[in-house]
Write a protein that holds these residues in place. Structure first.
Motif, PDB file in Angstrom:
ATOM      1  N   TYR A 104      -1.938  10.156  -7.586  1.00 12.19           N
ATOM      2  CA  TYR A 104      -1.713   9.214  -6.480  1.00 12.19           C
ATOM      3  C   TYR A 104      -2.747   8.077  -6.462  1.00 12.19           C
ATOM      4  N   ASP A 105      -4.007   8.405  -6.673  1.00 14.53           N
ATOM      5  CA  ASP A 105      -5.048   7.364  -6.654  1.00 14.53           C
ATOM      6  C   ASP A 105      -4.822   6.321  -7.746  1.00 14.53           C
ATOM      7  N   LYS A 106      -4.413   6.809  -8.886  1.00 14.05           N
ATOM      8  CA  LYS A 106      -4.109   5.885  -9.988  1.00 14.05           C
ATOM      9  C   LYS A 106      -2.893   5.009  -9.648  1.00 14.05           C
ATOM     10  N   LYS A 131      -2.867  -2.415  -6.721  1.00 15.06           N
ATOM     11  CA  LYS A 131      -3.914  -3.432  -6.504  1.00 15.06           C
ATOM     12  C   LYS A 131      -4.065  -4.306  -7.745  1.00 15.06           C
ATOM     13  N   LEU A 180      -2.017   4.045  -6.689  1.00 13.00           N
ATOM     14  CA  LEU A 180      -2.486   3.026  -5.735  1.00 13.00           C
ATOM     15  C   LEU A 180      -3.277   1.935  -6.445  1.00 13.00           C
ATOM     16  N   ALA A 181      -4.152   2.361  -7.352  1.00 14.75           N
ATOM     17  CA  ALA A 181      -4.981   1.394  -8.072  1.00 14.75           C
ATOM     18  C   ALA A 181      -4.105   0.428  -8.873  1.00 14.75           C
ATOM     19  N   GLU A 199       0.818  -1.229   0.000  1.00  7.99           N
ATOM     20  CA  GLU A 199       0.000   0.000   0.000  1.00  7.99           C
ATOM     21  C   GLU A 199       0.842   1.264   0.000  1.00  7.99           C
TER      22      GLU A 199
END
Ligand code: GN1
Ligand code: MG
Length: 368
Positions: free
Chosen positions: A357-359, A365, A361-362, A303
């Motif tokens: 940042y969200d991308k 995953k 993190l995605a 993460e």
């Protein structure tokens, strides 16, 4: 910096256990810290090459501990590589002993060390070739995997708080305050930017302190040019520049590679418009790193890989700016304001990484 002619290289080489007569010495390498030379020795008509390094003054005071670490790590890696049928002469650094039994010499002014030169290998200064960047990820990942069985308590923490971003930030504040070169007034915008991102400092350090992110033996300086590639096969061959091998976090190792390799321009590009964070390259590295190491990472590490990239870039920019304020005493520079220009590229990258940042993190995953 001394010019090569001024160094008594022949005499220095004679202090190491090297058979034959000195032929020549040429400067090589792109490191910002130590000076590196390729030395040719003639042993009864057979030419052999060695790598000679003069240590940065700031590292010299710790040379005993530093070389203790490098000897232990390289001999551990060598055994591992031999056991797995690899070629330890090419897949591992091999320090040459000095005639007094130590792994370095001090000539009254500087510390020097020598390694076998790795033939048929090359380094890259940018990650334009996706295969190269992917290979570097696998090579750094394998290095971390190999060292996972190594007892970290044997290592000195030669450069304490190397990636403690909070400590780096206080050093930065002290440099701003002292302003020994009178440069602070010219970089107010950059200083304000660093201060406004102060909230980043504890993001990983605090999780290490709480035990959420485990400490491992890591490299801590994983930029692309610290991997050598086989010239023929193009495969990642060996991880070099082992001065910073210490307990650390994989988030740092991953992050420092992203910082350097996902920049569309050079680390010291003066034209900031050319500097962009390249998300595609980030995904490529992520894939290679996961292939080598993924199954050993705990959830908190996975993460925090994207945060590692942001933090390493923020920290590195802050270190460049600190050095600029202190008068360019740590990093090699070849022109005025180079450290400032380096700092600016890093800050631009941080802004762009935060925006996606969200991308980032995605993608972790997705790939995990
Ligand atoms: C230095 O030695 P080199 O050039 O591989 C520095 C790293 C920085 C890097 C920035 C011991 O690495 O921490 O991230 O410059 N190494 C040391 O390019 O300070
Ligand atoms: Mg290096």
């Amino acid at each position: 910096m001394d010019r090569i002619e001024e160094l008594n290289v022949k005499k220095i080489c004679g202090c190491f256990e090297v058979e034959g007569s000195f032929v020549q010495c040429v400067q090589c390498g792109e490191g910002h810290i130590n000076d590196t030379y390729k030395v040719t020795i003639d042993n009864h008509g057979k030419l052999r090459h060695y790598l000679l390094q003069r240590l940065n003054k700031m590292l010299s005071s710790e040379v005993e501990k530093l070389m203790h670490n490098i000897e232990l790590v390289t001999s551990y890696c060598r055994k591992n590589i031999e056991a797995n049928g690899g070629d330890p002469m090419r897949e591992c650094l091999n320090p040459i002993r000095a005639r007094d039994g130590k792994c370095y010499i001090y000539d009254g002014e500087s510390c020097f060390r020598m390694f076998d030169y790795i033939e048929g290998a090359k380094t890259y200064q940018n990650a334009d070739d996706p295969n190269v960047f992917y290979e570097s990820a696998v090579t750094f990942g394998n290095f971390a995997r190999m060292l996972s069985g190594f007892d970290a308590s044997q290592l000195y923490e030669v450069l304490p708080d190397f990636h403690n971003t909070k400590v780096r930030y206080s050093n930065f504040l002290a440099a701003v305050q002292k302003d020994i070169c009178g440069r602070a007034k010219g970089v107010q915008a950059e200083i304000t930017w660093v201060n406004s991102h102060k909230y980043l400092c504890g993001k990983i350090v605090d999780r290490i302190t709480s035990g959420e992110i485990p400490l491992r033996v890591t490299h801590n300086d994983t930029k692309l040019n610290n991997v050598m590639f086989d010239q023929k096969t193009g495969k990642g061959l060996v991880v070099v520049d082992l001065d910073t091998v210490m307990p650390g976090s994989v988030c740092y190792d991953f992050g420092d590679s992203i910082r350097f390799g996902c920049n569309s321009a050079a680390e010291d590009e003066p034209d900031i418009e050319k500097v962009h964070f390249m998300f595609d390259r980030y995904k490529i590295y992520l894939k290679g790193y996961f292939l080598a190491l993924g199954d050993t990472l705990v959830a908190a590490e996975k993460e925090n890989l994207p945060m590692g990239a942001i933090l390493m870039t923020y920290e590195c920019g802050m270190r460049f700016l600190t050095d600029y304020l202190e008068g360019d005493v740590y990093y090699h520079t070849s022109r005025a304001r180079q450290n400032l220009e380096r700092a600016r590229t890093q800050f631009k990258l941080v802004n762009e990484m935060i925006a996606v940042y969200d991308k980032m993190l995605a993608a972790v995953k997705e790939i995990a």
